[in-house]
Design an enzyme around this catalytic site. Structure first.
Site, PDB file in Angstrom:
ATOM      1  N   ASP A   1     -15.245 -15.465   6.443  1.00 29.88           N
ATOM      2  CA  ASP A   1     -13.813 -15.192   6.302  1.00 29.88           C
ATOM      3  C   ASP A   1     -13.211 -15.016   7.707  1.00 29.88           C
ATOM      4  O   ASP A   1     -13.330 -13.954   8.311  1.00 29.88           O
ATOM      5  CB  ASP A   1     -13.629 -13.931   5.457  1.00 29.88           C
TER       6      ASP A   1
ATOM      7  N   TYR B   1     -13.095  -6.416   4.636  1.00 31.13           N
ATOM      8  CA  TYR B   1     -11.830  -6.603   3.920  1.00 31.13           C
ATOM      9  C   TYR B   1     -11.635  -8.095   3.689  1.00 31.13           C
ATOM     10  O   TYR B   1     -11.716  -8.887   4.634  1.00 31.13           O
ATOM     11  CB  TYR B   1     -10.632  -6.043   4.704  1.00 31.13           C
TER      12      TYR B   1
ATOM     13  N   TYR C   1       0.821  -1.216   0.000  1.00 34.47           N
ATOM     14  CA  TYR C   1       0.000   0.000   0.000  1.00 34.47           C
ATOM     15  C   TYR C   1       0.854   1.265   0.000  1.00 34.47           C
ATOM     16  O   TYR C   1       0.676   2.147   0.827  1.00 34.47           O
ATOM     17  CB  TYR C   1      -0.934  -0.006   1.218  1.00 34.47           C
TER      18      TYR C   1
ATOM     19  N   LYS D   1      -3.594 -16.354   7.761  1.00 36.68           N
ATOM     20  CA  LYS D   1      -2.820 -15.601   8.742  1.00 36.68           C
ATOM     21  C   LYS D   1      -2.224 -16.454   9.867  1.00 36.68           C
ATOM     22  O   LYS D   1      -1.162 -17.028   9.681  1.00 36.68           O
ATOM     23  CB  LYS D   1      -3.662 -14.439   9.276  1.00 36.68           C
TER      24      LYS D   1
END
Ligand SMILES: *Cc1c(COP(=O)(O)O)cnc(C)c1O
Length: 424
Positions: free
Chosen positions: A246, A145, A17, A275
């Site tokens: 998610d 997200y 980003y 993750k």
């Protein structure tokens, strides 16, 4: 290496980003131990980010190191097409044991975003297999997200997710307002009204609902009432939609339950994990589906057309097995609760600060939301000065440390946050 490697980097290497023309500050890490990162100027900082949620046991953990080393001497990698290996099978067994009964099939991917792509593809293919080809769209909630690839991006928050850069390319999905009832408030059934309306109006073109359970992470660090998730599950059942959950950010204990779905006692039809799956050691993700979904996907002997090169990488599977073992045998829940109580006690006083909009925490996640966008570089410098690493974004200064963080380290972390906010 070249003396001026930092200069080389500024010219040639992209970071997340960021803009090459206007790079942000970078701190070089030489090693890491426990909850601490050693920077190349000799500074030591406490990692309040757990390297973007994943490093739950801390760095350089002997058990995890050992699992990787042992697997390394067997084989670092082998293709999963036409071949298999025990670390993958063992991991699949563990994941199915830990997750609700309906989930019975596992697809391993190499990153969270890819596991979301897989989930979306499976949901669409499921309805094809069931002869309902019109069901191709997804319904989600604002401030979500789900990753940076195209399918995932299409269900990220339309503003935060930069949809305007790719309008016309992203599949147009449906967005309901984000839930506003907090987990600690009493449930207000009006919260789900618009969502319920959308699902009812569009049921015949909707394949699935996708959302993050109870905690919305990178899209805004928001926490919502588990009853919302329960009602989403009921609406999906009533109107014939699959539910994709998610748990890439929330899985493996972060919210105080092993999986955030447990707050609502809800089972997904399709579940994404990533993750913390490998304790932060290597990139690995998994998409779990129910027998019913798998049957639909593979109806009429259809294959599922997806196969990452590094699917079920043995090193990643081996360290995931060790990480899950380590998590389950330790007092992870007490640790997460202790972190939660510490955040509640030490960050809450900041709510009175003139720059602060709100302080909130859930599980081992502490959030200070400011009224104005933060000057990230300045805030980060201030935090490093206090011996702490955080990566704020937008108006959000937040922490989610490794579960193994020591009490003094936790104190230093929240002291640093308070110091920085009070000196804005
Ligand atoms: C990080 C994240 C992803 C994407 O995972 P990557 O491994 O970065 O591709 C997807 N969903 C959620 C909820 C996440 O937090």
């Amino acid at each position: 290496m070249q003396q001026n490697w930092r200069a080389f980097e500024r010219e040639h290497i992209w970071h997340p980003y960021s803009s090459l023309g206007n790079p942000t500050d970078l701190y070089a890490v030489t090693s890491a131990q426990g909850c601490r990162l050693m920077l190349d100027d000799g500074t030591e900082v406490i990692d309040g980010m757990a390297s973007w949620w994943c490093m739950i046991h801390g760095y350089n953990h002997p058990r995890l190191n050992d699992a990787i080393e042992r697997q390394l001497h067997e084989m670092a990698h082998v293709m999963f097409g036409g071949l298999t290996h025990q670390p993958a099978v063992e991991l699949a067994q563990r994941l199915l044991d830990l997750t609700p009964e309906p989930l019975q099939k596992v697809f391993f991917a190499d990153s969270g975003s890819v596991s979301v792509e897989v989930a979306i593809k499976m949901a669409l293919q499921y309805w094809q297999g069931r002869g309902k080809r019109r069901k191709q769209r997804l319904l989600t909630i604002r401030y979500g997200y789900h990753g940076d690839t195209f399918g995932a991006m299409s269900v990220c928050d339309p503003e935060g997710g930069m949809h305007r850069l790719f309008s016309g390319i992203l599949p147009p999905q449906l967005f309901a307002p984000a839930p506003v009832t907090r987990p600690t408030e009493s449930w207000d059934s009006a919260d789900i009204a618009v969502f319920a309306q959308l699902i009812e109006q569009h049921a015949d073109e909707l394949a699935a609902v996708i959302l993050e359970p109870v905690v919305q992470g990178a899209g805004g660090m928001r926490f919502y009432h588990p009853q919302y998730l329960r009602e989403v599950r009921e609406l999906c059942d009533r109107f014939g939609l699959l539910l994709i959950v998610d748990e890439i950010a929330t899985g493996f204990g972060r919210t105080g339950k092993l999986f955030a779905c447990e707050h609502a006692a809800v089972a997904a039809d399709i579940l994404c994990l990533g993750k913390a799956l490998t304790g932060g050691y290597l990139s690995l993700a998994a998409t779990l589906v129910s027998d019913e979904v798998a049957r639909g996907v593979c109806a009429h002997e259809q294959v599922f057309m997806h196969g990452p090169t590094f699917m079920a990488n043995p090193l990643a599977c081996a360290v995931a097995n060790a990480s899950i073992e380590l998590l389950l045998e330790g007092p992870w829940q007490q640790r997460v609760n202790a972190i939660h109580h510490h955040f509640e006690a030490s960050l809450k006083p900041l709510s009175n600060n003139e720059h602060v909009a709100e302080v909130r925490s859930f599980g081992a996640i502490g959030v200070v939301e400011m009224k104005q966008t933060l000057d990230i570089a300045r805030v980060q410098q201030g935090l490093i000065g206090q011996g702490v690493w955080l990566r704020p974004f937008g108006k959000l200064l937040y922490a989610m440390p490794p579960y193994t963080i020591e009490q003094e380290e936790l104190q230093q972390l929240t002291d640093a946050i308070c110091h920085v906010v009070e000196n804005l």
